[in-house]
Enzyme design. Structure first.
Site, mmCIF file in Angstrom:
data_model
loop_
_atom_site.group_PDB
_atom_site.id
_atom_site.type_symbol
_atom_site.label_atom_id
_atom_site.label_comp_id
_atom_site.label_asym_id
_atom_site.label_seq_id
_atom_site.Cartn_x
_atom_site.Cartn_y
_atom_site.Cartn_z
ATOM 1 C CD GLU A 403 -3.129 -1.366 2.108
ATOM 2 O OE1 GLU A 403 -2.477 -0.478 3.159
ATOM 3 O OE2 GLU A 403 -3.582 -1.887 2.402
ATOM 4 C CG ASN A 404 4.769 1.203 -0.494
ATOM 5 O OD1 ASN A 404 5.003 -0.542 -1.584
ATOM 6 N ND2 ASN A 404 5.781 1.714 -0.303
#
Length: 797
Positions: A403-404
């Site tokens: 979930e960058n």
């Protein structure tokens, strides 16, 4: 090398000190100015209970540990090391008052060399022959470290994995790697590489011997030679193995390699050895195709794991870990993603032994990207993870992030900068280990950089409805070269069952994607979604799982999918859950008690014959007299027969595409009062059976108006205190889900802050009731239960 765990003899203080001198001041000043130290056993996490305390935020700050070590190194001029298998999050190590090491990062292993500082002997006057060791672990919030504090899990503090005292000679092995390459169906080439630990850069000739053993323990290769001590990595031997036994989930065949080094210090000879296990297998994520293991398609059937457990948080013992991993395997899984950080070496060893393929990742999780120190920590943790877990045949993917695309920790969010750094990590991973692939989950603008990508697909929970699962997965598959679906599921409270679960089929917009979006995990606001409007019941969760798994049996293009997550776990970002601060998507509770969902997975994945009548935990069911009620059975048997109150109500054949329950369902008329339901199935000639008993209530009820509290003594001496709610006419309210708070006055103790339905003092009712365990501690107590909007009730124990 000689190693022993040092679990006992430790004391702990949670809080800050004026300096390391305060750790030892009482020893010199006759216990004046003492702070309250507590005896603890390692592994130990100083957030063991407060991470799920409903009334406080979990502690983030320093915590201290101290012990007096007895050191007896058998090697001439040997080195004495402390080997930390993991400590969180930033660790400082002291001999008496002198700092000898600092480590940043809560999940990779590290070693601390005590040799020179011990030789100075500055502390003999106070401690004699014992060595005073102090360790400060600090999990204070810091935006310039990973993982981000907005990650959906706690950043725990403490020496929460095992700590070892290690003796090695002046030259020893730091790492031994075994690289494998399959040459043909039956032959493989292996290369043994080693890196020395030689801090004083001694130059001497050493004699080496090597033995490789097959999975049955037979020596298949032996050799001896002499070499000069070297720097960096060195290839020691390359050899061919014939009649190779391949490693796979069904046959996790493990070879072993032991390298022994013989040397001398002056007139004294010494030897040290290093042993590693390895496996031989090939794998491939086919571009726009399925996953292949050893040349054959394998559907990855997976789940996820956090290092988290009731009452101890991250400080899981080896027995706890082993029990959890066996449950995962017995569920029928063949794949696990270790989220979202490098996990205990014990976990990886068990994955090798049990046959669980692994995606393991560094904790670059949410928040954006920081400065150079932040990035160096990412590089260091990636290198450590690969070096430390290189030999595990279970590992197939090195995860670079999660979930960058989630913005929060910095006032700027630069997609191009994240892309550049993701490419750097991808290249570093292949430089360190080109035999595995890289992967990330949910960062669309980076999916072209890495080898394997998982988009966000939460059909039926954060977005859409679960019948959209297959179409969403197909779109994700077609939108990336190598697809793997990580994270799907639904929060569900153990013991909560409903007659007609909320599905969102009529209210929730479909066809607009099923990806989780920022804020979807909140329980209020935003677009309509099952996660905020639903009932969080086991009933809905089992139906969703059933739909996903029956769909997967027909998706011949699918590489695989992994449900999130195997076990309920604590998280600081979910204070409004039915058990506060708990992510409740597990198929088992936080203490490994299986929920009903566990058996749904078994019915699709397990080969061992099994059968489960749905809903073992609800004591009272309800409906109209004469109403047809659905009885569901989950089984992998070819057919099953159901008996109601001793009478057969028919045989059903199993058909995976006959939703729900693969056709193993019956509509029956229940008798008012007591009912017994029994299911019998046959698989491969073996008969299995399961049964439940419950009361069928036909009286209608109004709003809850009163509560009754009862206490029963269990066989282990604990008391189970249960509250049930009733309407103004004294009719039980089996669908009530109000919050209840338990309290206690007296000699006993509530066994709370466990994050389970029997170990939480503040939680929602499930099926109109809730319970907690109490330790009477040999005395008298009064336990209270305050249900929202209802007068508080009491019971004496």
């Amino acid at each position: 090398m000689k190693t022993k765990r040092i679990s006992n003899g430790w004391e702990h203080y949670r809080g800050s000190l004026g300096g390391v001198w305060e750790v030892w001041r009482a020893y010199k000043l006759n216990n004046h100015y003492n702070v309250p130290w507590s005896a603890v056993e390692l592994p130990h996490c100083f957030n063991g209970e407060d991470s799920v305390d409903p009334d406080v935020l979990y502690y983030q700050g320093p915590g201290w540990y101290r012990t007096l070590l007895e050191v007896d190194n058998p090697y001439p001029n040997g080195r004495t090391l402390l080997h930390f298998e993991g400590a969180g999050q930033n660790t400082e190590v002291y001999l008496y008052t002198e700092q000898v090491a600092r480590h940043v990062g809560g999940y990779d292993e590290f070693k601390v060399d005590l040799t020179e500082q011990m030789a100075e002997g500055k502390y003999k006057e106070l401690f004699g022959n014992k060595v005073p060791v102090a360790v400060q672990c600090d999990n204070t919030r810091d935006l310039e470290t990973i993982p981000s504090d907005i990650s959906d899990f706690n950043l725990y503090g403490g020496i929460y994995r095992y700590l070892n005292l290690v003796y090695v000679p002046e030259i020893s092995f730091e790492y031994v790697h075994i690289a494998t390459e399959v040459q043909s169906e039956n032959n493989a080439e292996i290369t043994v590489r080693a890196k020395l630990y030689n801090p004083l850069k001694r130059s001497q000739s050493v004699r080496l011997s090597l033995v490789v053993r097959d999975p049955d323990g037979h020596a298949v290769h032996q050799q001896e030679w002499t070499a000069e001590a070297w720097q960096g990595w060195k290839d020691l031997a390359t050899l061919e193995l014939t009649d190779v036994k391949r490693w796979s989930p069904d046959h996790p065949e493990l070879y072993s390699c032991e390298v022994v080094m013989h040397g001398a210090t002056g007139e004294e000879a010494w030897e040290t050895s290093h042993a590693e296990r390895f496996g031989i297998r090939t794998f491939q994520f086919v571009k726009q195709g399925p996953f292949l293991l050893n040349g054959e398609r394998l559907l990855l059937r997976g789940t996820h794991r956090h290092e988290d457990f009731a009452g101890v948080a991250a400080a899981m013992t080896e027995d706890m870990i082993r029990s959890e991993m066996k449950l995962i395997k017995e569920m029928g899984a063949n794949f696990i993603r270790l989220g979202h950080y490098q996990q205990s070496r014990i976990v990886l060893e068990l994955c090798d032994e049990l046959g669980l393929l692994v995606w393991e990742e560094i904790p670059w999780c949410r928040g954006g990207i920081g400065g150079e120190a932040y990035r160096q920590q990412c590089r260091d943790m990636l290198q450590a993870m690969i070096e430390q877990h290189y030999n595990h045949p279970s590992v197939i993917v090195w995860g670079l992030g999660n979930e960058n695309d989630w913005e929060s920790d910095f006032d700027t969010f630069d997609e191009e900068e994240i892309r550049r750094f993701m490419k750097e990590l991808h290249d570093l991973s292949h430089e360190l280990d080109d035999s595995r692939v890289t992967g990330i989950r949910r960062c669309e603008f980076c999916k072209d950089i890495i080898d394997v990508y998982s988009p966000s697909i939460w059909a039926g929970w954060y977005r859409g409805v679960y019948p959209e699962y297959e179409a969403s997965s197909r779109a994700g598959f077609e939108g990336t070269d190598r697809f793997l679906h990580l994270e799907w599921g639904a929060d569900n409270m153990a013991g909560r069952h409903v007659e007609a679960p909320y599905t969102g089929f009529s209210e929730i917009k479909t066809g607009d994607g099923t990806d989780e979006r920022d804020g979807d995990y909140f329980l209020q606001g935003g677009d309509p979604r099952v996660s905020s409007l639903g009932d969080w019941s086991e009933t809905y969760f089992c139906d969703m799982i059933d739909w996903y798994l029956k769909s997967q049996t027909q998706m011949d293009w699918l590489t695989g999918a992994a449900q999130w997550a195997f076990k309920d776990f604590s998280t600081p970002v979910r204070p409004d859950s039915p058990i506060p601060y708990l992510n409740m998507k597990g198929v088992v509770q936080r203490d490994l008690t299986p929920k009903e969902a566990y058996y749904v997975f078994q019915s699709y994945w397990s080969e061992k014959p099994m059968i489960r009548v749905y809903n073992h935990s609800e004591a009272i069911r309800w409906g109209q007299p004469g109403e047809k009620k659905l009885i569901k059975v989950y089984s992998n048997c070819e057919q099953a027969e159901l008996f109601l109150n001793g009478q057969s109500v028919g045989v059903r054949k199993r058909d995976a595409q006959d939703f729900p329950c693969a056709g193993l369902r019956w509509e029956v008329e229940l008798a008012e009062g007591e009912n017994e339901v029994r299911a019998v199935g046959i698989k491969n000639g073996a008969q299995v059976a399961d049964e439940i008993r419950f009361v069928y209530q036909t009286e209608e009820w109004e709003q809850p108006a009163s509560a009754v509290l009862s206490a029963n003594r269990l066989e282990d001496g604990l008391m189970k205190v249960e509250v049930r709610v009733y309407d103004r006419n004294g009719v039980y309210c089996p669908d009530a889900n109000l919050f209840v708070r338990f309290g206690l006055a007296g000699d006993g103790k509530l066994l709370d802050n466990r994050g389970t339905v029997l170990g939480s003092r503040y939680l929602q009712l499930a099926g109109g009731r809730a319970a907690i365990l109490v330790d009477p501690q040999g005395g008298r107590s009064v336990v209270s239960a305050a249900v929202d909007g209802i007068p508080t009730v009491f019971v004496e124990i």
